[in-house]
Design a protein around this motif. Sequence first.
Motif, short mmCIF file in Angstrom:
data_model
loop_
_atom_site.label_atom_id
_atom_site.label_comp_id
_atom_site.label_asym_id
_atom_site.label_seq_id
_atom_site.Cartn_x
_atom_site.Cartn_y
_atom_site.Cartn_z
N LYS A 184 6.00 -11.15 -9.34
CA LYS A 184 4.92 -10.66 -10.02
C LYS A 184 3.76 -11.11 -9.11
O LYS A 184 2.44 -10.64 -9.26
CB LYS A 184 4.61 -11.03 -11.35
N LEU A 185 4.03 -11.83 -8.15
CA LEU A 185 2.64 -12.26 -7.20
C LEU A 185 2.38 -11.43 -6.31
O LEU A 185 1.31 -11.48 -5.72
CB LEU A 185 3.22 -13.94 -6.63
N LEU A 186 3.26 -10.34 -6.10
CA LEU A 186 3.20 -9.35 -5.09
C LEU A 186 1.80 -8.08 -5.71
O LEU A 186 1.51 -7.36 -4.96
CB LEU A 186 4.26 -8.55 -4.94
N CYS A 187 1.66 -8.24 -6.92
CA CYS A 187 0.57 -7.50 -7.35
C CYS A 187 -0.81 -7.69 -6.87
O CYS A 187 -1.39 -8.84 -6.85
CB CYS A 187 0.41 -7.47 -9.00
N PRO A 204 9.17 4.14 -0.73
CA PRO A 204 9.50 4.50 -1.75
C PRO A 204 10.62 3.41 -2.55
O PRO A 204 10.54 3.23 -3.54
CB PRO A 204 10.44 5.88 -1.42
N SER A 205 11.33 2.73 -1.68
CA SER A 205 12.41 1.68 -2.09
C SER A 205 11.59 0.39 -2.60
O SER A 205 12.00 -0.20 -3.47
CB SER A 205 13.31 1.36 -0.83
N ILE A 206 10.58 0.31 -1.74
CA ILE A 206 9.68 -0.96 -2.18
C ILE A 206 8.95 -0.56 -3.51
O ILE A 206 8.89 -1.57 -4.42
CB ILE A 206 8.65 -1.30 -1.07
N ARG A 207 8.37 0.51 -3.53
CA ARG A 207 8.04 1.11 -5.18
C ARG A 207 8.92 0.81 -6.14
O ARG A 207 8.61 0.44 -7.28
CB ARG A 207 7.38 2.29 -4.92
N ARG A 208 10.06 1.31 -5.99
CA ARG A 208 11.19 1.17 -6.85
C ARG A 208 11.69 -0.21 -7.23
O ARG A 208 11.65 -0.59 -8.50
CB ARG A 208 12.34 1.86 -6.56
N SER A 209 11.58 -1.18 -6.33
CA SER A 209 11.75 -2.32 -6.45
C SER A 209 10.80 -3.29 -7.44
O SER A 209 11.13 -3.99 -8.18
CB SER A 209 11.95 -3.30 -5.05
N LEU A 210 9.45 -2.95 -7.18
CA LEU A 210 8.42 -3.72 -7.77
C LEU A 210 8.16 -3.12 -9.23
O LEU A 210 7.66 -3.71 -10.08
CB LEU A 210 7.07 -3.87 -6.98
N LYS A 211 8.49 -1.74 -9.43
CA LYS A 211 8.00 -1.24 -10.69
C LYS A 211 8.57 -1.96 -11.88
O LYS A 211 7.70 -2.18 -12.70
CB LYS A 211 8.56 0.31 -10.80
N PRO A 212 9.61 -2.46 -12.07
CA PRO A 212 10.00 -3.23 -13.13
C PRO A 212 9.28 -4.43 -13.38
O PRO A 212 9.46 -4.88 -14.47
CB PRO A 212 11.61 -3.76 -12.88
#
Length: 296
Positions: A184-187, A204-212
């Motif tokens: 959550k600190l990556l927001c 795209p893979s980083i986006r998928r990892s952070l989405k949850p």
Amino acid sequence: MELRHLRYFVAVAAHGSFNRASQSLHLTQPALSRQVRDLEDELGVPLFDRGKNSVKLTDAGERFYEEAQDLLARVATAVQKVRTDHRAEVLRVGYAPSATAGILPRALERFHAAMPQVKVELFDVSPPEMIRMAVSGQLDVVIALEPSVVATPGFKWSEFRRLSLILIMRADHPLARRKRISPKLLCGLPLVGLGRKNFPEYVPSIRRSLKPFGCTPHFVALEEDGVSTLFAGVEAYNAAAILADTVSEILPRSLVGRPFHPKFDPVVAKVGILETQHSPHAERFVAILKEFVAQP
């Protein structure tokens, strides 16, 4: 009997003339005539009936001509086979540095000790270039992260290792004081990533990892040249980067890595062996790599 004497004899017989044969062989006519005479002296029989402007094979020459042609053909086949076998003693490996970090040098050392006659050619190239080389038959082994090149046809794939994601940053970055990083600190955190052209799956893979975690990555720079350039970007922007934990093996001293908690899903590295040309060298090399992965 020297092989060149056989070649000279066959050339004269084929042309029916010392003059024409000497031109094709780039020899003077007297030199060629002398070489054929030496062959006849060694055999103890005349091979040609010599006329003023042409020659004709004797009966002995006819029989010897057939044998000489067969022998030269077998020599040519043997030479080609040796050259082909020599080329086969090269193992061509395309790899992603993050997939092999920490084990590739040791695996190479063991492989060379076991198979010193095999030369390993390494290709550290971007995923699109690796796909091009693999499809065109220029690679025997491919080591890459999912899903970049594992759909490449003609290769037999197996799981190689699983990698955890970590956060890379400068040692003086505010988050560097933490032992573990909450996703959550990556927001809103400035990030440096790998560019879409050469690393199309990265963003795209980083986006998928952070989405949850309700975050959207904020990239201030995307580097096309690879991890080394990305490290420079992290330093220049005082930003951070999300990479596989194996890059810790190659981090500059000015950068540090911290694990995430909770962890993201692991990144799977796979290894592919070219199926169209069975290579025991490739299988041995991959087996050695996996041995090092399995070691604690």
